[in-house]
Design an enzyme around this catalytic site. Structure first.
Site, PDB file in Angstrom:
ATOM      1  N   GLU A  36       0.828  -1.217   0.000  1.00 28.54           N
ATOM      2  CA  GLU A  36       0.000   0.000   0.000  1.00 28.54           C
ATOM      3  C   GLU A  36       0.861   1.265   0.000  1.00 28.54           C
ATOM      4  O   GLU A  36       1.716   1.438   0.875  1.00 28.54           O
ATOM      5  CB  GLU A  36      -0.909  -0.018   1.248  1.00 28.54           C
ATOM      6  CG  GLU A  36      -1.867   1.154   1.276  1.00 28.54           C
ATOM      7  CD  GLU A  36      -2.880   1.046   2.428  1.00 28.54           C
ATOM      8  OE1 GLU A  36      -3.282  -0.072   2.781  1.00 28.54           O
ATOM      9  OE2 GLU A  36      -3.257   2.103   2.963  1.00 28.54           O
ATOM     10  N   LYS A  82      -7.098  -0.745  11.724  1.00 29.84           N
ATOM     11  CA  LYS A  82      -6.513  -1.206  10.450  1.00 29.84           C
ATOM     12  C   LYS A  82      -5.306  -0.334  10.108  1.00 29.84           C
ATOM     13  O   LYS A  82      -4.285  -0.812   9.620  1.00 29.84           O
ATOM     14  CB  LYS A  82      -7.575  -1.159   9.340  1.00 29.84           C
ATOM     15  CG  LYS A  82      -7.157  -1.813   8.035  1.00 29.84           C
ATOM     16  CD  LYS A  82      -6.416  -0.891   7.090  1.00 29.84           C
ATOM     17  CE  LYS A  82      -6.079  -1.586   5.768  1.00 29.84           C
ATOM     18  NZ  LYS A  82      -5.305  -0.736   4.864  1.00 29.84           N
ATOM     19  N   ASP A  90       4.402 -14.363  11.872  1.00 29.28           N
ATOM     20  CA  ASP A  90       3.052 -14.796  11.515  1.00 29.28           C
ATOM     21  C   ASP A  90       2.083 -13.625  11.704  1.00 29.28           C
ATOM     22  O   ASP A  90       1.616 -13.362  12.810  1.00 29.28           O
ATOM     23  CB  ASP A  90       2.688 -15.989  12.420  1.00 29.28           C
ATOM     24  CG  ASP A  90       1.316 -16.555  12.122  1.00 29.28           C
ATOM     25  OD1 ASP A  90       0.526 -15.906  11.415  1.00 29.28           O
ATOM     26  OD2 ASP A  90       1.026 -17.664  12.625  1.00 29.28           O
ATOM     27  N   HIS A 147      -2.316  10.338  -0.493  1.00 29.65           N
ATOM     28  CA  HIS A 147      -2.506   8.996  -1.026  1.00 29.65           C
ATOM     29  C   HIS A 147      -2.527   9.020  -2.552  1.00 29.65           C
ATOM     30  O   HIS A 147      -2.021   8.120  -3.200  1.00 29.65           O
ATOM     31  CB  HIS A 147      -3.858   8.491  -0.515  1.00 29.65           C
ATOM     32  CG  HIS A 147      -3.910   7.025  -0.309  1.00 29.65           C
ATOM     33  ND1 HIS A 147      -3.213   6.407   0.701  1.00 29.65           N
ATOM     34  CD2 HIS A 147      -4.549   6.059  -0.978  1.00 29.65           C
ATOM     35  CE1 HIS A 147      -3.444   5.120   0.644  1.00 29.65           C
ATOM     36  NE2 HIS A 147      -4.258   4.871  -0.376  1.00 29.65           N
TER      37      HIS A 147
HETATM   38  C1  MEV Z   1      -5.825   3.067   5.211  1.00 26.22           C
HETATM   39  O1  MEV Z   1      -5.067   1.929   4.842  1.00 26.22           O
HETATM   40  C2  MEV Z   1      -5.751   3.297   6.708  1.00 26.22           C
HETATM   41  C3  MEV Z   1      -6.653   4.411   7.236  1.00 26.22           C
HETATM   42  O2  MEV Z   1      -7.992   4.201   6.827  1.00 26.22           O
HETATM   43  C4  MEV Z   1      -6.549   4.393   8.746  1.00 26.22           C
HETATM   44  C5  MEV Z   1      -7.527   5.305   9.470  1.00 26.22           C
HETATM   45  O3  MEV Z   1      -8.583   5.614   8.909  1.00 26.22           O
HETATM   46  O4  MEV Z   1      -7.213   5.651  10.624  1.00 26.22           O
HETATM   47  C6  MEV Z   1      -6.241   5.754   6.692  1.00 26.22           C
END
Ligand code: MEV
Length: 439
Positions: free
Chosen positions: A82, A274, A290, A388
């Site tokens: 990513e 995430k 792992d 991004h």
């Molecule tokens: C994207 O890979 C991760 C985000 O969505 C994390 C977040 O929203 O805190 C940008």
């Protein structure tokens, strides 16, 4: 001591970046080869690792810069597909550096092995009997892995739990707590549970069904903390209607408000966590650990109160500086498994100079906290898409057939037009190719 600040690293061509890395971290040509060889692994090396192997699936490997963990500079290998993750972690690690870096610690490397005991007639009496013989059972479990014992690990405790309600009624669960030192521990714990099971059956007059490690490694936690001087958070950027300026206080309060959303709402907490795992997994993968185990443990830990919530916390201290912390299970090892056979994993551990699994866990949790901060800062100010998009645009350009110089040109054009789409990229590639032909 090596530095993790390598000025202009991003703008160097690949070969110069590798040279700068070798220089900064004292790596040899052999170590570097593990990073440059496709996937770090040959098909012949992959063959004995899994069944039915046919080849290699490679990921980009980047270097997280600027990290200082417990006073030590560390260059962090991150394997991830990513865009923005490595840049985000490196940028925020630079701000944290201004506040002294990350302070991190771990609890003892104790894993939990579970034995599911069925068909027990009297659960209370059987529990008492097991606990009466706890010392003997622990002594037996301790003998199972003499090497681990020699290194200071081994059986630590035995706990009995009664599951009152389940689709098959009540049953007993025995937890064997095992100190696995510098290993991830799955093999040691699973072996110990399998060996101990007949003794547990004898004491309980029951039937031991499952004998397996729990990935909710809530006795093996890693914690990182950081303080960012509020003035470091101020920045300016170009918005749609000109220059946008953010004061440090605005950014700090925005980050705390964003965290509060995740603290209160599972829908947001999932995405927030995430973002933390973007950083955590990248290092876990780079070191051959792992990541499914780490993912499973992280999310279960986030739900330990009965409601899924944020793994991190953000607030301000008495001086108005932003403070953050992250605590999560971190069952990673530096001995055994892929960490010892995968050439990139070995080189990655060497790059960080880690000598214990605890040190590795401390770095990983620090990267998770930096990554979380990067996401919250972007989300609560200019939005995530701006940073991004330029990186994403490069991927779209490559997918549309752009090569060499053309990648940057096509990507920049799409970003300027705010139209990062494959059809536009293909059009630009066609235009570029036709101008080259007519030159
Ligand atoms: C994207 O890979 C991760 C985000 O969505 C994390 C977040 O929203 O805190 C940008």
């Amino acid at each position: 001591m090596h530095t993790s600040r390598i000025a202009g690293f991003y703008n160097l061509p690949l070969d110069k970046r590798l040279a700068a890395l070798a220089d900064a971290a004292g790596l040899s040509a052999v170590d570097l080869a593990a990073f440059t060889l496709i996937g770090g692994l040959t098909p012949e090396q992959a063959d004995p690792m899994i069944e039915n192997a046919v080849g290699i699936h490679a990921l980009p490997l980047g270097i997280g810069l600027n990290f200082v963990v417990n006073g030590r500079d560390v260059l962090v290998p991150m394997a991830i597909e990513e865009p923005s993750v490595v840049a985000g972690a490196s940028f925020l690690a630079k701000l944290v550096r201004a506040g002294g870096g990350f302070q991190a610690e771990t609890t003892a490397p104790e894993m939990i092995g579970q034995m599911q005991v069925l068909d027990v007639k009297d659960l209370m009496t059987a529990s008492m009997k097991l606990l009466e013989h706890k010392d003997a059972l622990l002594a037996e479990a301790d003998e199972i892995d003499p090497l681990l014992k020699k290194l200071g690990g081994g059986a630590r405790d035995l706990e009995v739990r009664i599951i009152e309600e389940s689709p098959i009624g009540a049953f007993m669960v025995v937890h064997l707590i095992y100190d696995v030192r510098d290993a991830m521990g799955a093999n040691a714990v699973n072996t110990a549970c399998e060996k101990l099971a007949p003794r547990v059956e004898a004491f309980t007059s029951g039937r031991v069904h499952l004998r397996i490690l729990s990935n909710l490694a809530d006795r093996r936690l890693a914690r990182a903390r950081c303080v960012i001087p509020v003035k470091e958070l101020a920045f300016e950027t170009v918005g749609q209607n000109g220059i946008l300026s953010y004061t440090g206080e605005q950014v700090r309060d925005g980050i705390i408000e964003a965290w509060a959303f995740a603290a209160a709402d599972p829908y947001r907490a999932t995405t927030h966590n995430k973002g933390i795992m973007n950083g955590v997994d990248a290092v876990v993968i780079a070191t051959g650990n792992d990541w499914r185990a780490i993912e499973a443990g992280a999310h279960a830990y986030a739900a330990r109160s009965g409601r899924y919530t944020s793994l991190s916390m953000w607030s301000k201290d008495a001086d108005g500086n932003l403070t953050g912390s992250l605590e999560m299970p971190m069952a990673v090892g530096i001995v055994g498994g892929a960490t010892k056979v995968h050439p990139t994993a070995k080189a990655a551990l060497k790059l960080m100079g880690v000598k214990t699994a605890a040190e590795l866990a401390e770095i990983i949790v620090s990267v998770g906290l930096a990554q979380n901060l990067a996401a919250l800062r972007a989300l609560s100010t200019e939005g995530i898409q701006r940073g991004h998009m330029s990186l994403h645009a490069r991927q779209v350009a490559v997918a549309a057939g752009a090569t060499g110089d053309m990648i940057e040109k096509v990507a920049a054009q799409m970003v300027a037009e705010k139209m990062v789409r494959s059809d536009r990229a293909e059009e630009l590639v066609r235009e570029y190719n036709s101008t080259q032909v007519h030159k």
